[in-house]
Structure formats: C-alpha cells, structure tokens
Design an enzyme around this catalytic site. Structure first.
Site, PDB file in Angstrom:
ATOM      1  N   LYS A 194       0.864  -1.173   0.000  1.00 33.21           N
ATOM      2  CA  LYS A 194       0.000   0.000   0.000  1.00 33.21           C
ATOM      3  C   LYS A 194       0.899   1.220   0.000  1.00 33.21           C
ATOM      4  O   LYS A 194       2.064   1.148   0.397  1.00 33.21           O
ATOM      5  CB  LYS A 194      -0.892   0.001   1.245  1.00 33.21           C
ATOM      6  CG  LYS A 194      -2.163   0.795   1.092  1.00 33.21           C
ATOM      7  CD  LYS A 194      -3.277   0.057   0.375  1.00 33.21           C
ATOM      8  CE  LYS A 194      -4.441   0.976   0.086  1.00 33.21           C
ATOM      9  NZ  LYS A 194      -5.611   0.245  -0.406  1.00 33.21           N
ATOM     10  N   ASP A 254      -7.019   4.457  -4.435  1.00 33.03           N
ATOM     11  CA  ASP A 254      -7.695   4.282  -3.140  1.00 33.03           C
ATOM     12  C   ASP A 254      -8.315   5.656  -2.841  1.00 33.03           C
ATOM     13  O   ASP A 254      -8.523   6.445  -3.774  1.00 33.03           O
ATOM     14  CB  ASP A 254      -6.693   3.842  -2.050  1.00 33.03           C
ATOM     15  CG  ASP A 254      -7.367   3.404  -0.749  1.00 33.03           C
ATOM     16  OD1 ASP A 254      -7.870   2.285  -0.696  1.00 33.03           O
ATOM     17  OD2 ASP A 254      -7.411   4.198   0.217  1.00 33.03           O
TER      18      ASP A 254
HETATM   19  P1  NDP Z   1     -12.961   7.781  -2.528  1.00 30.59           P
HETATM   20  O1  NDP Z   1     -11.911   8.783  -2.280  1.00 30.59           O
HETATM   21  O2  NDP Z   1     -13.469   7.598  -3.910  1.00 30.59           O
HETATM   22  O3  NDP Z   1     -14.228   8.092  -1.598  1.00 30.59           O
HETATM   23  C1  NDP Z   1     -14.140   8.131  -0.212  1.00 30.59           C
HETATM   24  C2  NDP Z   1     -15.485   8.604   0.340  1.00 30.59           C
HETATM   25  O4  NDP Z   1     -15.456   8.527   1.747  1.00 30.59           O
HETATM   26  C3  NDP Z   1     -15.802  10.051  -0.018  1.00 30.59           C
HETATM   27  O5  NDP Z   1     -17.185  10.203  -0.135  1.00 30.59           O
HETATM   28  C4  NDP Z   1     -15.277  10.820   1.189  1.00 30.59           C
HETATM   29  O6  NDP Z   1     -15.934  12.049   1.412  1.00 30.59           O
HETATM   30  C5  NDP Z   1     -15.593   9.832   2.295  1.00 30.59           C
HETATM   31  N1  NDP Z   1     -14.618   9.967   3.401  1.00 30.59           N
HETATM   32  C6  NDP Z   1     -13.272   9.815   3.340  1.00 30.59           C
HETATM   33  N2  NDP Z   1     -12.703  10.017   4.539  1.00 30.59           N
HETATM   34  C7  NDP Z   1     -13.717  10.309   5.357  1.00 30.59           C
HETATM   35  C8  NDP Z   1     -13.781  10.615   6.729  1.00 30.59           C
HETATM   36  N3  NDP Z   1     -12.679  10.673   7.484  1.00 30.59           N
HETATM   37  N4  NDP Z   1     -15.012  10.834   7.253  1.00 30.59           N
HETATM   38  C9  NDP Z   1     -16.119  10.758   6.477  1.00 30.59           C
HETATM   39  N5  NDP Z   1     -16.104  10.468   5.170  1.00 30.59           N
HETATM   40  C10 NDP Z   1     -14.946  10.252   4.630  1.00 30.59           C
HETATM   41  O7  NDP Z   1     -12.411   6.400  -1.939  1.00 30.59           O
HETATM   42  P2  NDP Z   1     -12.866   4.911  -2.275  1.00 30.59           P
HETATM   43  O8  NDP Z   1     -14.336   4.877  -2.479  1.00 30.59           O
HETATM   44  O9  NDP Z   1     -11.979   4.397  -3.318  1.00 30.59           O
HETATM   45  O10 NDP Z   1     -12.484   4.138  -0.931  1.00 30.59           O
HETATM   46  C11 NDP Z   1     -13.384   4.009   0.177  1.00 30.59           C
HETATM   47  C12 NDP Z   1     -12.919   2.902   1.087  1.00 30.59           C
HETATM   48  O11 NDP Z   1     -12.881   1.651   0.366  1.00 30.59           O
HETATM   49  C13 NDP Z   1     -11.522   3.057   1.677  1.00 30.59           C
HETATM   50  O12 NDP Z   1     -11.490   2.441   2.952  1.00 30.59           O
HETATM   51  C14 NDP Z   1     -10.654   2.231   0.719  1.00 30.59           C
HETATM   52  O13 NDP Z   1      -9.447   1.817   1.317  1.00 30.59           O
HETATM   53  C15 NDP Z   1     -11.586   1.073   0.455  1.00 30.59           C
HETATM   54  N6  NDP Z   1     -11.311   0.309  -0.758  1.00 30.59           N
HETATM   55  C16 NDP Z   1     -11.303   0.926  -1.987  1.00 30.59           C
HETATM   56  C17 NDP Z   1     -11.094   0.188  -3.129  1.00 30.59           C
HETATM   57  C18 NDP Z   1     -11.189   0.773  -4.488  1.00 30.59           C
HETATM   58  O14 NDP Z   1     -11.157  -0.001  -5.474  1.00 30.59           O
HETATM   59  N7  NDP Z   1     -11.338   2.074  -4.640  1.00 30.59           N
HETATM   60  C19 NDP Z   1     -10.792  -1.267  -3.055  1.00 30.59           C
HETATM   61  C20 NDP Z   1     -10.930  -1.826  -1.723  1.00 30.59           C
HETATM   62  C21 NDP Z   1     -11.143  -1.048  -0.634  1.00 30.59           C
HETATM   63  P3  NDP Z   1     -15.622  13.349   0.477  1.00 30.59           P
HETATM   64  O15 NDP Z   1     -16.346  13.104  -0.804  1.00 30.59           O
HETATM   65  O16 NDP Z   1     -16.160  14.487   1.256  1.00 30.59           O
HETATM   66  O17 NDP Z   1     -14.148  13.380   0.316  1.00 30.59           O
END
Ligand code: NDP
Length: 452
Positions: free
Chosen positions: A127, A167
C-alpha cells in the site's frame, strides 16, 4: 501457550511501532482470529511466522516537492510499504488524504496481504500514498503533485515487481497523471499501474468492481440464510468510488439504498437514492452531497456538525443491510447499537476496517451477520489483476466478460471464507474464515520459500 505467544508478538508491535494504532488494531484482529489455526498446526509458531509477517519487506518514505499555482514550493510525504511478496508481486492502492501516515499505510498494506491471498490470484500485499490533500487543489496542482510523487516511486515499481492502484483520493484522474509520468521516466507502456482509463490499457468494469463485488458478496452471504439483497433497505456510507457503485448495483439488483454520506454530511432519501444525480454531483462535479440535497427537496441532509454526539448520523437510520464504504473506524459501538435497534441483519464492509473492534463484537453478539472488508471489498483488487492479465496478453475483454469473472471471484471468496469458518468450528464467522484462509496461503508460501 498459543495465546501467550500471540500477546507477546502484539506487545512487540505496540512497542516497536509507536503511534501506529491502526496498524496495531489490524494486526490484533488478524492474530486473534487465527488462534484456532495456530493451535491446530504448530509449524507457524515454530517458524516464527507471526514475527516475520508483521514486518514489511520494505518501507519507502520519500519527500514530494511540488509547485502550487502561486509558484510556491510545497512539500508532502510519500509512502510505499511493500509488505509481503510470498505469493506474488506487491499489489495495493495509493491513498492521498491529509490523515495518511506510515501507520495508516502499514495497516492498509497488512490487510492487503490477506485480501489478495483470498482472491485466489497470485498477488502480494502493499500500500502507499501521501498526506497530500487533493481537496481544493486545481487540476494543474494535482497533476504536478502526481508527477513529482511518481518521479520517486517509479524506482520501486514495475509489472512484475509492484503494481500500485487507486484508493481514497486517487481515482482515474490521478492514475492518469501517475501513469503518464511513469511512462515518461521508464519509456515503458506496461501494466505497472492498474485502474487505468479504458482507452489506455484499463479494464472495463474496474471502476465498478469494488462496489459491485461488495453487493455480490452481500448477496452470497444472505443466500446462506435464505435471504437475498433484493427488496432490502440499505445504508451506504461514503459517496466515492466504492459507495457509488455499491449503490448502483443495489438498485440494479432490486434493493433500496436510502442513505449515503461524505466527509461533510449525510443524505437520507427515504424513497431511494437517485444514482444518476449522485454521480453528477460526486463523480463529475466533485461537489458536496449538500448539492444532491438541494436537487431533491424530499430528502433530508444532516450536516456533520449536527451528528449525534460520538456517533455517525447514517447508522441511526433504520435498515436491513449496512455497507460502511467510506473509511476506517467509521462505525463505532454507539452506531452498532443504533443499527441493531433499527433492524439491521447484515453489516457488509466495503471500506477497509470501517468497523471498530467493540462494534464488531457487539454486532456478532447480537446475531447480526458480518462480512469483513478483506473479503467483501476484494473485488477491486481482483479486477485489477484481471487488468494485468489483459495488459500482459494485449487484449481487452468486454464489460460482461469482466463482470462475470468478478461475480465468480466474489462467490469463490465467500465460499472459501465460509468453508474455512466451518473447518474451525465457527460456522458463519467470516472474520475467522477469511483471516485463516488468507493467512494460511501466505504463511505456507513463506515456509516453502525459507528464510528470505
Ligand atoms: P474515494 O476517495 O473515492 O471516496 C471516499 C469517500 O469517503 C468520499 O465520499 C469521502 O468524502 C468519504 N470519506 C473519506 N474520509 C472520510 C472521513 N474521514 N469521514 C467521512 N467520510 C470520509 O475512496 P474509495 O471509495 O476508493 O475508498 C473508500 C474505502 O474503500 C476506503 O477504505 C478504501 O481503502 C476502500 N477500498 C477501496 C477500493 C477501491 O477499489 N477504490 C478497493 C478496496 C477497498 P468526500 O467526498 O467528502 O471526500
């Protein structure tokens, strides 16, 4: 004897990794759940696998200087933790978020080892990321940051060595700038990064894969209990890549997602979320969910400032299934109690480690089904591997071909986690099942390869 040894190693982690609470939390969850395996097979302790597996093979920390729009030089930290290559080249995403530290990257890399093993594909765990905050930056600033980040990272990656992906904060735009710089520096157009655009080596359905896979997994889980996702009222936290495509697939499969969130607030749309409008606000405009609420006067918007004390607004809403899909530790004990009260039957983790340990214990004690992220969100990395296969063979599969493979992979992951839970007399405890299945494959490979 085994429990004492596990405690000893966990104490060692605490002492040797000060301030890395998330890494410690992830290690504790895995090690405690594999105790039945350690008791059944003495080789793992004899060969010091616990001590070996918790130390990354390599941790790279580097300076990233970049120039902002006013011409000022700015500095961030860059990380790549190449955790374990026992079963294949390192693979895992990059996260750009102000909270990223070495501890965050180590927790994510550690989880990735077992997740990747569960997919049945030959990929090791890694990572990376940076404490760079993409929010409020111009497109040109994002590009300059990505170029500078890659100017150091390219030395350590490659299609047979380490293959980063996206991510939090790293979507297709960032992957584009990172790949462009990688290509310029190495002269190679190859599959050293996944999550690429479909015109330049990306796989169809990669963007959708984590969210779609999470819903396929939830459906497999429910089927064991003669239920299905169709007709279920669902909560999906986040509104990024994973959350949006979870919501899309839920709608396609006849479920009703009614709420989602972002870092600023929660939207509760009782009649069901409108996915087209959500995508327009979050994916295209990169705006706040408040804009969605403005477009839909019949929905409720709860600003983060008005969340119940110590809890998260989204989990207070009644539901059948909860999909925490934003970030780590976003569903705590108080939230778990609200979910149980609201009738939730399954918590299916789309994010990495979104549920706190006390919340997991409570949910399990109350008989709520639980799908751990390591298994439920593995569709993203599995499809990244499908992207690598297409790159290696210079072919491109159509959307349906990839989606069929993804569905099959999610079924297999569920099967192996469930079967392993049964093998260790914990039928249906998928945390134990997934952790043991993933750990056993990696640990056996480490033993086969000797002390390296
Ligand atoms: P994105 O950046 O696309 O989206 C993250 C979302 O979560 C956004 O809506 C963001 O809000 C919100 N968010 C982030 N941090 C916080 C916080 N501290 N409090 C509240 N809301 C928060 O990320 P992903 O969708 O890619 O990833 C989401 C999760 O899934 C993570 O844990 C990641 O590690 C996991 N994951 C992702 C994969 C992938 O293929 N993308 C694969 C496997 C796991 P805002 O829009 O306001 O920024």
């Amino acid at each position: 004897m085994v429990k004492t040894k596990v405690e000893e190693v966990l104490n060692y982690i605490k002492k040797s990794s000060p301030g890395q609470d998330e890494f410690y939390q992830a290690a504790r969850e895995v090690f405690e759940s594999i105790i039945p395996l350690l008791e059944a097979d003495s080789r793992y302790l004899e060969q010091n696998i616990l001590e070996r597996i918790i130390v990354p093979e390599r941790s790279i920390i580097f300076r990233v200087n970049w120039i902002d729009d006013s011409g000022k030089i700015r500095t961030n930290l860059g990380y790549r933790v190449q955790f374990n290559s026992a079963i294949g080249p390192y693979k895992g995403g990059l996260r750009f978020h102000p909270t990223v530290s070495l501890g965050t990257v180590k927790f994510l890399g550690f989880e990735q080892i077992f997740k990747n093993a569960l997919t049945g594909l030959n990929i090791g765990g890694a990572k990376g990321g940076s404490n760079f905050d993409p929010k409020g930056k111009s497109d040109a600033e994002i590009m300059r940051f990505c170029q500078s980040f890659m100017s150091e990272l390219y030395k350590y990656i490659g299609k047979n060595r380490d293959i980063p992906a996206g991510d939090i904060g790293v979507g297709q735009r960032e992957i584009g700038y990172l790949f462009g710089q990688y290509k310029k520096l190495t002269g190679d157009f190859d599959g050293a990064i996944t999550g690429k655009g479909v015109n330049w080596g990306g796989s169809l359905a990669r963007k959708q894969a984590t969210g779609y896979g999470s819903v396929y997994f939830a459906n497999e889980h429910l089927k064991v209990y003669n239920q299905e996702i169709k007709g279920k009222t669902c909560l999906v936290s986040g509104s990024g890549n994973v959350a949006l495509y979870t919501i899309e697939k839920l709608i396609q499969m006849g479920a009703k997602p009614v709420a989602c969130s972002d870092s600023r607030g929660t939207v509760y749309h009782k009649k069901g979320l409108d996915i087209a409008s959500l995508k327009a606000v979050k994916e295209l405009k990169r705006a706040s969910l408040k804009e969605y609420a403005n477009l839909h006067p019949d929905c409720e918007y709860i600003d983060v400032a008005h969340y119940p004390k110590g809890a998260h607004a989204i989990w207070q809403i009644p539901c059948d299934v909860a999909f925490p899909s934003a970030t780590q530790n976003e569903l705590n004990l108080q939230d778990a109690k609200a979910l149980v009260k609201g009738g939730c039957m399954l918590v299916n983790e789309g994010a990495n480690m979104p549920t706190t340990p006390d919340a997991i214990d409570y949910l399990q004690d109350m008989g709520v089904l639980f799908s751990p992220g390591k298994a439920a969100n593995a569709g993203g990395v599995a499809t990244s591997q499908l992207e690598m296969s297409q790159n290696a063979s210079m072919t491109q599969w159509n959307f349906e071909q990839v989606d069929i493979k993804l569905r099959q992979i999610m079924k297999n992951i569920f099967k192996i986690a469930y079967k392993t839970s049964k093998e260790f007399d914990r039928t249906g405890d998928l945390i134990t099942g997934a952790n043991i299945a993933g750990f056993r494959k990696v640990a056996d490979s480490m033993i086969d390869q000797g002390s390296v």
